[in-house]
Every structure is written in structure tokens, then in C-alpha cells.
Design an enzyme around this catalytic site. Sequence first.
Site, PDB file in Angstrom:
ATOM      1  N   HIS A 139      30.808  35.880  33.540  1.00  0.00           N
ATOM      2  CA  HIS A 139      30.755  35.525  34.974  1.00  0.00           C
ATOM      3  C   HIS A 139      29.652  34.521  35.327  1.00  0.00           C
ATOM      4  O   HIS A 139      28.905  34.704  36.290  1.00  0.00           O
ATOM      5  CB  HIS A 139      30.583  36.796  35.811  1.00  0.00           C
ATOM      6  CG  HIS A 139      31.786  37.669  35.847  1.00  0.00           C
ATOM      7  ND1 HIS A 139      33.039  37.257  35.506  1.00  0.00           N
ATOM      8  CD2 HIS A 139      31.910  38.991  36.176  1.00  0.00           C
ATOM      9  CE1 HIS A 139      33.893  38.257  35.631  1.00  0.00           C
ATOM     10  NE2 HIS A 139      33.253  39.323  36.025  1.00  0.00           N
ATOM     11  N   HIS A 171      35.037  38.296  43.593  1.00  0.00           N
ATOM     12  CA  HIS A 171      34.999  39.574  42.885  1.00  0.00           C
ATOM     13  C   HIS A 171      34.948  40.766  43.844  1.00  0.00           C
ATOM     14  O   HIS A 171      34.282  41.769  43.585  1.00  0.00           O
ATOM     15  CB  HIS A 171      33.779  39.603  41.954  1.00  0.00           C
ATOM     16  CG  HIS A 171      33.936  40.499  40.777  1.00  0.00           C
ATOM     17  ND1 HIS A 171      33.993  41.866  40.867  1.00  0.00           N
ATOM     18  CD2 HIS A 171      34.054  40.221  39.470  1.00  0.00           C
ATOM     19  CE1 HIS A 171      34.134  42.392  39.668  1.00  0.00           C
ATOM     20  NE2 HIS A 171      34.169  41.416  38.810  1.00  0.00           N
ATOM     21  N   GLU A 214      41.125  39.289  40.729  1.00  0.00           N
ATOM     22  CA  GLU A 214      40.353  38.041  40.579  1.00  0.00           C
ATOM     23  C   GLU A 214      41.292  36.894  40.164  1.00  0.00           C
ATOM     24  O   GLU A 214      41.582  36.700  38.986  1.00  0.00           O
ATOM     25  CB  GLU A 214      39.243  38.235  39.536  1.00  0.00           C
ATOM     26  CG  GLU A 214      38.298  39.393  39.844  1.00  0.00           C
ATOM     27  CD  GLU A 214      37.560  39.876  38.622  1.00  0.00           C
ATOM     28  OE1 GLU A 214      37.003  39.026  37.878  1.00  0.00           O
ATOM     29  OE2 GLU A 214      37.535  41.081  38.371  1.00  0.00           O
TER      30      GLU A 214
END
Length: 348
Positions: free
Chosen positions: A105, A179, A313
Site C-alpha cells: 500500500h 480503503h 478496493e
Amino acid sequence: MKIEMGIFGDINGEQVKSYTLINDQNMKMTCIDYGCIITRIDVSDKEGNVENIVLGFDDLEDYVHSSPYFGAVIGRVAGRISPPTIGIEGITYKLPQNEGQNHLHGGPYGFHNVVWKSSSCEGIDQASVIFTYMSSDGEAGYPGNLEVSVIYTLTNNNELIITYHGTSDKSTLLNMTNHTYFNLSGNLKEDILQHELTIKSDQFLELDQFLLPTGNLIDVEHTPFDFRAGKQIIEGTKTAYQQNKIVGNGYDHPFLLNENNKKEICLIHYSSGRKMIVETDEPSVVLYTGNMLQNNIQLRGIPCKKHLGLCLETQHPPNAIHNKHFPSIYLEKNKEYHSRTCFTFTLT
Ligand code: G6D
């Protein structure tokens, strides 16, 4: 439409602002310019009760120290990259590892934990918050001075539209997402196991024990991953199917979407009557069912726990840089990156 602004706190001497967008149906969305985090979304159930349907906090400290990306924008690159090196135009870049060998991420200094510049604009039938950030050349290991923006728009049709834009002065990688953990029961009164999910997807990506795509695409037919006709999340937590077991009894997988911007994803919580439809121009969506959530944090007084929320996502598949047959996340120098996802909230 209405917009309410406030100060959510400050970090390293920098103020963090909050914005609450309110439409004429009394749907509200609150976000802050730290990580473009969506802290709450309040929508009505079938009895008219307006309740929060996302996992989040009311104070900045918790987001800084105790958040598994609750509500946050993710970038430069969503998902895991391993090995954490990328080759662009003959140059090899080393990315910081923040999950064992993986770069996850965007790494430890990703878009989720920086303060973005922010502004808002209010119209008759919609209101927006505009976030911008200049990610400098080499930041988090990536090449290119990257100008990036994220816009949240709430409409009077109960649509929350997220658009992402970016340009870089050097060729680089970009694959952004949001997210947010959703829980349509309202004020987290239940977990998400009885939520019914529909995804128009014929294939999902196989993961290895490190949660990295192996590169294999698996047909959903006759597996707990077949969401084409709707399925309760619990089916993926009780099964002995290996792909559900290795992610901690649930889902943490990318699904390749059969089509775009045609109600390709739908989440329903029948007892409240809440329904969320997701449409995106992205080629895939990662379904993460909060398998790693633990009861080590409180969410507005409610103990967090496994499967308390789920993420959808929308993005290009993770680790695409090391899987050439996946849709590319390469952003050529001075070209425009654009992505759009719309979450529409309605009732069954
Ligand atoms: C876990 O594997 C999951 C990720 O998909 C998720 O984004 C993260 O927790 C918050 O690492």
C-alpha cells in the site's frame, strides 16, 4: 447541499481539516485531509434511521497510530509489491518494505499518512472536496515528481463519486484506491458475515501464502468466490476451500471485473434494507473481509473485531509490475492518470 468544515487535529504542527458533505436526503460523508480519510458515512435504513456505515474514529491520534488504513486513499501503488524492486526505463528502484519482504500500500510513507492540500465546492445537486498532493521524485522509492488529486463528490442521488488524477515528470507507477471498510448494518451493530455481495466477475486471482498473486487466474465457477448471483460473506469464512483459509478465513483477493460502470458490484444488508452499488472504470476489485481485524482498538466505543467491515478496493491487480499479463500500472512521463469509482447508496 451543505458543507460543514472543522479542524480534526494537527500532526507535526500541521492542521488537519475535516469536511462534512450533507445532501438533501440527509446522507452525510465526513472526510479529513490526512490521508483523504473518509471517517464516516451516514445513510438511512428502511425505517429512516440515519446511521454510520463505515469503520472509523473521531480522533486523529487513532488514525495515526492504530488504523489498518480505515477510509484512507492508498498510493502510489495499492496492494503488495514483491520483490520490492521495480525496473522503469532501465533503472531499478528499491521500494521500502513495510510488511516482511513486501512493499504494501505505497509503503510506510504512502498517501494514507500524509496531509493533503484541500478545498471544497458546493453546488445545487452536488458538493465536492478536492485533495491535492505533490509526491516528490524518489518519495517512497518511486521515480517522478507526481502531482496527484483525489476528489470526493456527494450528489443528491446518494452517490459518493471518487475520482483520481495524476501526472508525473518521469515515467513511474500509479495504482490508487480507497480503503474504506463498509458495514451496512448501521453503527457497527453486527459484523459483515450476513451481508450479501454480488460481483460480476468470472475470475479471481490466486494468492500464495504471502498474500501475493501467483499469476494464476481461477474461474469462480463452483467455488466460494462465485458472487455472480449473490452470496453471503459467511460462505467464505466457514469453508475449507484453500484460498479462503490462507487469508485467515475470508477473502483478500482481487476479482477481475467482467465489465465496467454497469452496477458491477452490489452489497446488501437485508435487515436494515441498505444497499450499496459500486461502479468503476477499474479492471479489478480487491475484496478484503477484515480477516486481520482484532479487538485491540475501539471504534467510537465499539470493540473492533474480525469481519467487522469489508473493503471493495477498486484498482488494477496488485503486483502488476511483476505480472506482465496483468493490466499495466505504468504511467508514462507527462501522461494523465485517471480513475473513477461511484458508490451509490439506496434501499432494497
Ligand atoms: C491485510 O491482506 C490485508 C490487506 O489486503 C489489507 O489492505 C490490510 O490488511 C489492511 O494486510
